[in-house]
Scaffold this active site. Structure first.
Site, PDB file in Angstrom:
ATOM      1  N   CYS A 166       0.838  -1.206   0.000  1.00 56.13           N
ATOM      2  CA  CYS A 166       0.000   0.000   0.000  1.00 56.13           C
ATOM      3  C   CYS A 166       0.876   1.261   0.000  1.00 56.13           C
ATOM      4  CB  CYS A 166      -0.924  -0.025   1.198  1.00 56.13           C
ATOM      5  SG  CYS A 166      -1.813   1.526   1.472  1.00 56.13           S
ATOM      6  N   CYS A 181      -0.047   3.841   2.672  1.00 54.01           N
ATOM      7  CA  CYS A 181       0.354   3.332   3.998  1.00 54.01           C
ATOM      8  C   CYS A 181       1.808   3.678   4.273  1.00 54.01           C
ATOM      9  CB  CYS A 181       0.159   1.817   4.065  1.00 54.01           C
ATOM     10  SG  CYS A 181      -1.562   1.296   3.900  1.00 54.01           S
TER      11      CYS A 181
END
Length: 370
Positions: free
Chosen positions: A294, A297
């Site tokens: 991600c 993230c």
């Protein structure tokens, strides 16, 4: 926050400063738990020693003991053989001995040497008992004479024997009740005298009860007060144990948390333990779902780590959805990064996406104790 509430809070803190033991008041247990959750050091309670109920000393009771006598410790008088075969002649001889005893008892009322006549009455009644050991009235009569001689223990022994032979012996209960009153056994005396009054009431029993019953009532009242005190002590001890157990749980929960650090979660069981620890310490927990692939993230993770250092009393948890898929499924995570805000085991808010401003704003909002 209202100025009045701030003033009250300031007064509470001042009271705790002036008397640190004040914080141990049961009504402030919520406040003490909160302070512990912040890592505060609470001074020990000087009154935490448990009260041993056995150490409770009953206070003296103001009893009327004017008729008490020193217990007699003379050797027991001769008793008849309960297995002996008694003939009619022996019964007649026992009756004659009893008659002589009654004469001595009558003479004692007119004689200056009271004890001598009564001693002779005891001798005659002993002779009668040896001749007819199956007669309850003989034992009860000798017990009544022993009572006159101020020998209550001997009287009780004879009364006990009379009642073994005849459990409905009114005289046995009467004499034993009076003897027990002489020994200060007020409740036992009252019990015997009440039975005697039901079987064959007389004025002597009534007079004895008038002396005994006030003492019995005082003892019963005292016992009720003592039981209330004992119960109160036990309740306080139980409350102290409860508080100590709660404090131990808080300390145990604190040991499971890492102030200022992000805690990695690898299983549902591990998550449950950390959330329970956060609840027990009244701390806000943030559950951050992330993934190695991600991009957002990777941007928000350093921010999350920095926020953990900025808010050390908030529990920062981190879950990789690929590593702990069961946890992600349980929380219905649809995208990452996702943040859940949890207080006392309940979700109170969430943030979806790498919005660092929204994340810190909600942390500040929900981490506030007020």
């Amino acid at each position: 926050m209202e100025s009045g509430k701030i003033l009250e809070l300031r007064q509470l803190i001042e009271a705790c400063k002036s008397n640190p033991s004040f914080i141990h008041d049961p009504s402030l247990s919520f406040f003490k738990s909160y302070l512990l959750s912040l890592g505060a050091r609470i001074p020990p309670n000087p009154k935490t020693e448990p009260v041993d109920v056995d150490d409770i000393v009953e206070s003296d009771i103001d009893l009327d003991d004017s008729d008490l006598v020193e217990p007699d410790n003379d050797p027991p008088l001769k008793m008849g053989d309960p297995s002996a075969q008694v003939t009619p002649d022996m019964i007649d001889a026992a009756q004659l001995a009893k008659s002589r005893a009654i004469d001595y008892i009558s003479q004692s009322m007119l004689s200056l040497s009271l004890s001598d006549k009564l001693d002779q009455a005891v001798e005659q009644l002993t002779e009668a008992i040896l001749l007819n050991p199956h007669s309850a009235i003989l034992y009860a009569t000798r017990a009544s004479v022993l009572l006159k001689l101020k020998k209550p223990n001997a009287a009780v022994r004879d009364a006990d024997t009379a009642l073994k032979i005849n459990q409905d012996s009114a005289k046995g209960y009467k004499v034993r009740g009076m003897a027990r009153a002489m020994l200060g056994l007020w409740e036992e005396a009252a019990s015997d005298l009440h039975v005697a009054s039901k079987l064959d009431y007389d004025e002597d029993i009534g007079m004895a009860l008038k002396k005994v019953e006030p003492n019995v009532r005082k003892i019963e009242d005292h016992r009720r007060k003592y039981e209330r005190l004992r119960k109160h002590k036990e309740e306080k001890r139980a409350e102290l144990k409860k508080q100590e157990a709660a404090e131990a749980q808080v300390q145990e929960a604190l040991s499971a948390l890492k102030d200022g650090q992000v805690i990695g979660i690898h299983s549902a069981i591990e998550l449950e333990k950390k959330l329970n620890a956060a609840s027990k310490t009244s701390r806000l927990a943030i559950l951050y779902f992330t993934a190695a692939w991600c991009g957002p993230c990777r941007f928000i993770s350093p921010v999350y780590t920095n926020l953990a250092g900025k808010y050390p009393k908030v529990v920062f948890l981190k879950v990789d959805i690929d590593e702990a898929a069961d946890v992600a499924a349980r929380w219905n995570v649809a995208s990452v990064p996702t943040f859940f805000f949890i207080k006392n085991g309940r979700e109170v808010d969430s943030v979806v996406g790498a919005d660092n401003n929204a994340l810190e704003r909600k942390i500040a909002q929900h981490a506030s104790p007020l």
